[in-house]
Design an enzyme around this catalytic site. Sequence first.
Site, PDB file in Angstrom:
ATOM      1  N   HIS A 188       0.881  -1.099  -0.122  1.00 50.52           N
ATOM      2  CA  HIS A 188      -0.070  -0.099  -0.072  1.00 50.52           C
ATOM      3  C   HIS A 188       0.908   1.269   0.256  1.00 50.52           C
ATOM      4  O   HIS A 188       1.789   1.239   0.832  1.00 50.52           O
ATOM      5  CB  HIS A 188      -0.831  -0.167   1.112  1.00 50.52           C
ATOM      6  CG  HIS A 188      -1.588   1.221   1.231  1.00 50.52           C
ATOM      7  ND1 HIS A 188      -3.293   1.149   0.570  1.00 50.52           N
ATOM      8  CD2 HIS A 188      -1.823   2.105   1.912  1.00 50.52           C
ATOM      9  CE1 HIS A 188      -3.664   2.383   0.646  1.00 50.52           C
ATOM     10  NE2 HIS A 188      -3.036   2.996   1.785  1.00 50.52           N
ATOM     11  N   SER A 239       3.916   0.676   2.830  1.00 55.03           N
ATOM     12  CA  SER A 239       3.731  -0.437   3.719  1.00 55.03           C
ATOM     13  C   SER A 239       3.413  -1.874   3.053  1.00 55.03           C
ATOM     14  O   SER A 239       2.600  -1.847   1.936  1.00 55.03           O
ATOM     15  CB  SER A 239       2.555  -0.183   4.794  1.00 55.03           C
ATOM     16  OG  SER A 239       2.642   1.048   5.140  1.00 55.03           O
ATOM     17  N   ASP A 290      -6.894  -2.439   4.838  1.00 54.70           N
ATOM     18  CA  ASP A 290      -5.435  -2.208   4.945  1.00 54.70           C
ATOM     19  C   ASP A 290      -4.886  -1.954   6.381  1.00 54.70           C
ATOM     20  O   ASP A 290      -4.192  -0.996   6.600  1.00 54.70           O
ATOM     21  CB  ASP A 290      -5.025  -0.590   4.157  1.00 54.70           C
ATOM     22  CG  ASP A 290      -5.315  -0.588   2.856  1.00 54.70           C
ATOM     23  OD1 ASP A 290      -5.093  -1.560   2.010  1.00 54.70           O
ATOM     24  OD2 ASP A 290      -5.859   0.330   2.048  1.00 54.70           O
TER      25      ASP A 290
HETATM   26  C1  GRF Z   1       0.735   0.424  -5.867  1.00 54.08           C
HETATM   27  O1  GRF Z   1       0.840   1.970  -5.561  1.00 54.08           O
HETATM   28  C2  GRF Z   1       0.304  -0.407  -4.813  1.00 54.08           C
HETATM   29  O2  GRF Z   1       0.668   0.281  -3.681  1.00 54.08           O
HETATM   30  C3  GRF Z   1      -1.203   0.009  -4.898  1.00 54.08           C
HETATM   31  O3  GRF Z   1      -1.582  -0.116  -6.372  1.00 54.08           O
HETATM   32  C4  GRF Z   1      -0.578   0.427  -7.150  1.00 54.08           C
HETATM   33  C5  GRF Z   1      -0.173  -0.780  -8.126  1.00 54.08           C
HETATM   34  O4  GRF Z   1       0.862  -0.509  -9.043  1.00 54.08           O
HETATM   35  N1  GRF Z   1      -1.856  -1.007  -3.939  1.00 54.08           N
HETATM   36  P1  GRF Z   1       1.296  -1.344  -9.844  1.00 54.08           P
HETATM   37  O5  GRF Z   1       0.112  -1.861 -10.717  1.00 54.08           O
HETATM   38  O6  GRF Z   1       2.087  -2.568  -9.102  1.00 54.08           O
HETATM   39  O7  GRF Z   1       2.296  -0.721 -10.600  1.00 54.08           O
END
Ligand code: GRF
Length: 213
Positions: free
Chosen positions: A121, A148, A157
């Site tokens: 997250h 995190s 979360d």
């Molecule tokens: C990331 O910022 C992750 O933390 C959040 O969604 C985004 C996904 O990015 N849960 P990606 O698809 O891995 O590029």
Amino acid sequence: MIPRCDRRLLPVGVLVSGRGTNLQALLDSSKAGLIPAEVRVVISNHKGAMALTRAKEAGVPSFVVTSREFGQWPACRRPYEQKIVEILKKFGVELVVLAGYDRLVGEEMLNAFPQRIINIHPSLLPAFPGLHAQRQALEYGVKIAGCSVFFVDESVDGGPIILQAAVPVLDDDDEETLSARILREEHRILCEAVKLFAEGRLEIKGRRVRILP
Ligand code: GRF
């Protein structure tokens, strides 16, 4: 530098919904032998997800499972998750990584993989759970943002935190620049968390996760 590992590889299943850069980080680290884990299967709940192309290019089997196939949300949740669990089990998955997966995880998955689902997250939890964490951080005016990795439970979360990384917020940051700097740290700590899990070095005690030597 993380030492190269030649031991048994932990079978990992990755759930995605979009771009898939965190998936890519896992695929790259695994291929380079930096983590004792391999991505066995990728499941997306969106047909056009870029993450599916990444899986294909890496030669990893991928599946699209949409909740709509099973009816209206939330009634469809159980059969939808049963399908996902069935695929994960078929591929012998022992750790499930949510990497930009845009659905809340329910009972079916939590029961099938107890303390074996982790999520990344883009905030220093418990600050800014939910959607648009980076925007929330900027709007709040925090000076330190971050990311995190945590064990998924029934909360949003709110599960036990495995690793965090801090990222300073610069005066001229906007959502895009801040997100990009956080993302680099996401890739690093997600791979590190998978490595620690694969090495059996994570011990959950209540809300706290101890990292064993
Ligand atoms: C990331 O910022 C992750 O933390 C959040 O969604 C985004 C996904 O990015 N849960 P990606 O698809 O891995 O590029």
